[in-house]
Design an enzyme around this catalytic site. Structure first.
Site, PDB file in Angstrom:
ATOM      1  N   LYS A  51      25.039 -25.541  15.718  1.00 20.70           N
ATOM      2  CA  LYS A  51      24.099 -24.449  16.038  1.00 20.70           C
ATOM      3  C   LYS A  51      24.924 -23.774  17.054  1.00 20.70           C
ATOM      4  CE  LYS A  51      20.875 -22.438  12.191  1.00 20.70           C
ATOM      5  NZ  LYS A  51      19.785 -21.394  12.076  1.00 20.70           N
ATOM      6  N   LYS A  56      31.122 -22.985   1.158  1.00 18.45           N
ATOM      7  CA  LYS A  56      29.502 -22.935   0.310  1.00 18.45           C
ATOM      8  C   LYS A  56      30.238 -21.498   0.767  1.00 18.45           C
ATOM      9  CE  LYS A  56      26.175 -22.749   2.400  1.00 18.45           C
ATOM     10  NZ  LYS A  56      24.444 -22.814   3.388  1.00 18.45           N
ATOM     11  N   LYS A  69      27.353 -16.065   4.467  1.00 20.10           N
ATOM     12  CA  LYS A  69      27.783 -14.788   5.517  1.00 20.10           C
ATOM     13  C   LYS A  69      28.407 -14.675   6.533  1.00 20.10           C
ATOM     14  CE  LYS A  69      24.728 -10.737   5.349  1.00 20.10           C
ATOM     15  NZ  LYS A  69      24.313 -10.042   4.406  1.00 20.10           N
TER      16      LYS A  69
END
Ligand code: ADP
Ligand code: NA
Length: 330
Positions: free
Chosen positions: A114, A197, A200
């Site tokens: 992240k 996958k 969003k």
């Protein structure tokens, strides 16, 4: 006899949950409320580890709760609450931070991923300590089951380690949760690029199925889903990822087995599968949208459900926190 406890948190996101969130997570929440004393949290404290607009965050938290209720969470059978309404989460997280090694926290792969995505120097200390907040989320409720995907395995391992460490240092306080990785859970892929996958952040608009989109637009996305140049409708995730993804979605939404579906569509083209699946989706999302809207149109009911949920959660969480604080000498 006490039913086993379950805890799971889901972040509020802008706009709408997507089909991967529903089939990979929310559906399991709905099922678990039948067998478990389940606590589900819209984890807004986790959300602020990256920048948020205050008004949007507040709206997104309520929207997340409305969607969870629309998906079938029943406030009579589970405890649904917003994380920031239960201050014990942040309070226990502090203790968890104080028994975690800096090196240990640095090894959390999700932080590395992240922070790389947001730019290493943009990452907050909050993002760094996110796993210890998640540990607190779980330990506050003596959770037996923590329905999470494979990507959360490392955080669950940390939860076990910190619970054991605290218990051995200060005396038995926390239940050490068994890793309860949901293996059977469907993993949903992007409709346009079935090698990634559905997500969003990574999916293109055409490949992402938002549950609150216009049903007609959703049907269209399924009709133009990427498959392959073959014609056979057969589950083969390696060789036929697009078709396999459609079969997974169809099977999970309707309960029909994959072999049953393969038989049903034997000799038929991809068009028939896509058209039928589009219809299945429309039948699912139409009432889902209506129910979500009904909660949003009735903020008093929604707020009262969340207030009651927070009160129920605090009854359990405050007891765990009081014991932990006492043990450390507060
Ligand atoms: P996103 O990846 O879109 O940001 P999150 O990471 O917030 O979604 O995921 C929320 C929940 O939904 C998690 O339990 C996660 O495992 C599940 N989930 C997300 N995307 C998928 C997917 N494509 N297939 C199955 N489950 C998914
Ligand atoms: Na994600």
């Amino acid at each position: 006899q006490r039913r086993p406890r379950a805890f799971s948190g889901i972040q509020p996101t802008a706009g709408s949950f997507h089909l991967g969130n529903y089939l990979g997570a929310i559906r399991q929440y709905v099922a678990l409320q039948e067998t478990h004393d389940a606590f589900y949290s819209v984890v807004d404290l986790h959300a602020v580890t990256v920048p948020q607009d205050p008004a949007e965050l507040r709206a997104n938290s309520r929207l997340a709760a409305a969607q969870l209720l629309a998906a079938g969470l029943d406030p009579e059978r589970c405890t649904l609450f917003v994380q920031s309404h239960v201050p014990e989460h942040a309070q226990l997280a502090w203790l968890m931070n104080c028994i975690t090694g800096f090196g240990e926290a640095s090894r959390m792969t999700q932080f590395k991923d992240k922070s790389a995505r947001h730019g290493a120097d943009q990452a907050t200390v909050g993002l760094f300590t996110y796993p210890m907040l998640m540990v607190a989320d779980i330990l506050l409720y003596d959770a037996d089951a923590v329905p999470v995907g494979e990507d959360q395995r490392q955080h669950l391992e940390l939860t076990r380690n910190l619970a054991e460490r605290f218990n051995s240092r200060f005396g038995a306080t926390f239940k050490v949760p068994e890793p309860h990785i949901l293996k059977e859970v469907a993993k949903i892929y992007d409709l346009q690029d079935p090698s990634v996958k559905m997500s969003k952040s990574a999916s293109t608009p055409k490949g992402l199925v938002n549950l609150l989109d216009e049903p007609k637009a959703t049907a269209k996305k399924f009709k133009s889903a990427v498959t392959d140049t073959d014609t056979e409708i057969r589950f083969d995730a390696e060789a036929k990822p697009g078709v396999s993804n459609l079969l997974t979605i169809y099977s999970t939404l309707t309960g029909a087995g994959i072999p049953e579906l393969e038989q049903k569509y034997a000799g038929k083209g991809y068009g028939a599968l896509k058209t039928d699946l589009a219809e299945v989706m429309v039948e699912f999302v139409t009432p889902f949208r209506e129910r979500t809207q009904a909660y949003l149109d009735d903020p008093e009911t929604l707020d009262s459900i969340l207030a009651k949920g927070a009160e129920k959660a605090r009854t359990v969480a405050s007891e765990t926190l009081a014991q932990a604080y006492d043990r450390v000498g507060f």
